[in-house]
Scaffold this motif. Structure first.
Motif, PDB file in Angstrom:
ATOM      1  N   PHE A   1       0.781  -1.430   0.250  1.00  0.00           N
ATOM      2  CA  PHE A   1       0.476  -0.289  -0.147  1.00  0.00           C
ATOM      3  C   PHE A   1       0.838   0.865  -0.330  1.00  0.00           C
TER       4      PHE A   1
ATOM      5  N   ILE B   1      -3.273  -5.150   1.605  1.00  0.00           N
ATOM      6  CA  ILE B   1      -3.365  -4.310   1.108  1.00  0.00           C
ATOM      7  C   ILE B   1      -4.633  -4.395   1.531  1.00  0.00           C
TER       8      ILE B   1
ATOM      9  N   GLU C   1      -6.145  -1.828   4.482  1.00  0.00           N
ATOM     10  CA  GLU C   1      -7.650  -1.451   4.598  1.00  0.00           C
ATOM     11  C   GLU C   1      -9.109  -1.526   5.097  1.00  0.00           C
TER      12      GLU C   1
ATOM     13  N   ALA D   1      -6.950   0.213  -9.900  1.00  0.00           N
ATOM     14  CA  ALA D   1      -5.314   1.303  -9.977  1.00  0.00           C
ATOM     15  C   ALA D   1      -4.390   1.381 -10.615  1.00  0.00           C
ATOM     16  N   ALA D   2      -3.952  -0.431 -10.328  1.00  0.00           N
ATOM     17  CA  ALA D   2      -2.726  -0.945 -10.264  1.00  0.00           C
ATOM     18  C   ALA D   2      -2.819  -0.371 -12.309  1.00  0.00           C
TER      19      ALA D   2
ATOM     20  N   LEU E   1      -1.806   3.722 -11.206  1.00  0.00           N
ATOM     21  CA  LEU E   1      -0.397   3.187 -10.611  1.00  0.00           C
ATOM     22  C   LEU E   1       0.957   3.225 -11.618  1.00  0.00           C
TER      23      LEU E   1
ATOM     24  N   HIS F   1      -4.926   7.926  -1.013  1.00  0.00           N
ATOM     25  CA  HIS F   1      -5.629   8.199  -0.377  1.00  0.00           C
ATOM     26  C   HIS F   1      -4.266   8.566   1.322  1.00  0.00           C
TER      27      HIS F   1
ATOM     28  N   CYS G   1      -0.489   3.180  -3.049  1.00  0.00           N
ATOM     29  CA  CYS G   1      -1.971   3.640  -3.129  1.00  0.00           C
ATOM     30  C   CYS G   1      -2.147   4.629  -2.397  1.00  0.00           C
TER      31      CYS G   1
ATOM     32  N   MET H   1      -8.411  -2.617  -6.660  1.00  0.00           N
ATOM     33  CA  MET H   1      -7.094  -3.474  -7.134  1.00  0.00           C
ATOM     34  C   MET H   1      -6.516  -3.099  -8.223  1.00  0.00           C
TER      35      MET H   1
END
Length: 484
Positions: free
Chosen positions: A56, A251, A255, A232-233, A237, A71, A67, A229
């Motif tokens: 993360f 992760i 979370e 987002a990856a 990212l 965040h 991440c 994830m």
């Protein structure tokens, strides 16, 4: 070993606000940050935790982000516009937060200038690029029942050869606020066996076969943490390969233990005192559920004890707490007509209009998100209800078959929302409702950042549904939301 345990257990008195990828700081069991109205606390159940090497916090991708970049603990595990501005000033725009792919208004703009990042800096918005047409959860292409044309494109990311519906690989760029990843126990809770907003069965996770809550992402494109994830990856990212199952599990474990809420107000004092049961500890101990204002624990009933004046407090503290209690009661009991809102008044419909209060949609105890899964259209991105937004693109949606139940056959919107996931004209403008905890730490509000502060949120609803709040009722609601 004793020294390590002591170091892990000792929180910093004034922790650094910005968590940079890879810095290796220890995440404590309780982490407090001051904001405009008071203090936000994020609790890590079972913490503290070393972050060195944790996926993360590690900058695994080529753009230097992790991440945590979008965040941030000080922003209730989201990202405020103020924080983005502070990072721009501190790094002269060189922080990985401003990576061209989505931290700028468009990758084709000159990246060294502030104007190219104005949506993030001034409105807290990240660019979201959706492939067009969409695909379902199994990867099968969806044939949309509407066309999409770009009417206004202030940044060039919806009319270019690479970016836009007419590009060689068609896509649509919209701009949205990062959603918080704290209090996930509530966001992942499934309160119904079906989607009452559509009258359809809940979508199932292709991996586990379990129903999904639909409350994770603004447009519902990912219904599980693993899917979120992966999304987002590959985008934010810019990972060159998929995340490993082990990293995703680490992760998710991190979370799922995070709970964030305001713990202290500058005017009202401790928000878990005087008979109130606020704060992240209550969130960690409670369970999701309880639809609407019925049952043993109506929404925001944790502040009911503040309705009476407290002679042990200063007059200012007592007045603020009473205002919060009035705001909670108004939130539950102030009735108004809700009209022309897809997901509420259609498709199966509760009537148009339907008479109810704020808890009709913000009905989960302790949290304020929706127990019922599915997306709704409040008009925040779609004409004629949306506030003017010349800084955002404008799209013309033309329904191929049936017209939209409230907008007709042609719709103008800055973000088609859930329709970018389903390809259905009836879903244009629908957005997943925001959770309400930690609001004071993560301005601006609504998915497109159109409300600069909490008063603007109340004012929008008052205009949109012609509620007729008094000035006192507005202030009470603002005070309530600032205490969450």
């Amino acid at each position: 070993m004793a020294a390590l345990t002591s170091a892990l257990a000792a929180p910093a008195s004034r922790p650094e606000r910005w968590w940079a990828p890879g810095e290796g700081r220890v995440f404590p069991a309780e982490l407090d940050y001051e904001n405009e109205t008071g203090t936000l606390r994020t609790m890590l159940v079972g913490g503290p935790m070393k972050t060195k090497g944790h996926p993360f916090f590690a900058p695994i991708g080529p753009n230097g982000r992790a991440c945590v970049t979008c965040h941030q603990p000080a922003d209730s595990m989201s990202l405020s516009a103020q924080t983005a501005q502070e990072r721009w000033t501190a790094t002269n725009g060189r922080d990985p937060l401003f990576a061209a792919g989505d931290g700028s208004n468009c990758p084709t703009l000159p990246q060294a200038t502030r104007a190219s990042h104005s949506l993030l800096l001034d409105h807290g918005l990240i660019r979201i690029q959706r492939s067009w047409p969409p695909k379902d959860l199994t990867g099968k292409a969806i044939t949309p029942d509407f066309t999409i044309e770009t009417v206004r494109d202030p940044w060039g990311c919806n009319t270019g050869a690479k970016y836009g519906p007419a590009a060689a690989s068609p896509n649509v760029s919209v701009y949205r606020r990062p959603r918080p990843i704290s209090n996930l126990k509530y966001l992942l809770a499934v309160g119904f066996a079906y989607d009452p907003k559509q009258g359809m069965p809940l979508p199932l996770d292709p991996e586990s076969g379990r129903p999904m809550s639909g409350n994770l992402m603004a447009d519902g494109r990912a219904g599980t943490l693993n899917a979120q994830m992966r999304d987002a990856a590959s985008t934010h990212l810019e990972f060159l390969k998929n995340m490993s199952a082990r990293d995703m599990a680490r992760i998710v474990y991190f979370e799922s233990r995070l709970f964030s809420a305001q713990i202290r107000d500058r005017r009202g004092g401790a928000l878990d005192a005087g008979g109130a049961e606020g704060g992240p500890d209550k969130l960690a101990r409670s369970q999701p559920g309880n639809l609407g204002s019925q049952g043993p624990a109506p929404v925001w009933s944790e502040f009911a004890a503040w309705e009476k004046p407290d002679p042990s407090l200063t007059p200012e503290q007592s007045a603020f707490r009473q205002s919060v209690a009035r705001g909670a009661r108004s939130f539950r009991e102030k009735m108004f007509l809700i009209s022309d809102s897809a997901g509420i008044n259609s498709p199966i419909g509760f009537g148009n209009p339907v008479r109810n209060s704020c808890v009709f949609c913000h009905n989960m105890t302790q949290m304020g998100n929706d127990v019922a899964p599915g997306q709704v259209d409040l008009g925040t991105t779609t004409q004629p209800f949306a506030d003017p937004a010349p800084h955002l693109p404008l799209f013309r949606i033309t329904c191929r078959r049936d017209p939209h139940p409230h907008y007709g056959r042609v719709i103008y919107t800055s973000d088609p929302g859930y329709a970018l996931t389903t390809g259905r004209c009836a879903d244009v403008g629908k957005i997943t409702l925001q959770s309400m905890r930690g609001l004071a730490a993560r301005a601006p509000y609504f998915s497109n950042g159109s409300a600069k502060d909490l008063r603007a949120v109340v004012d929008y609803y008052d205009r949109r549904y012609r509620i007729g709040y008094t000035e006192q009722e507005k202030q009470d609601l603002v005070n309530l939301m600032s205490a969450l």
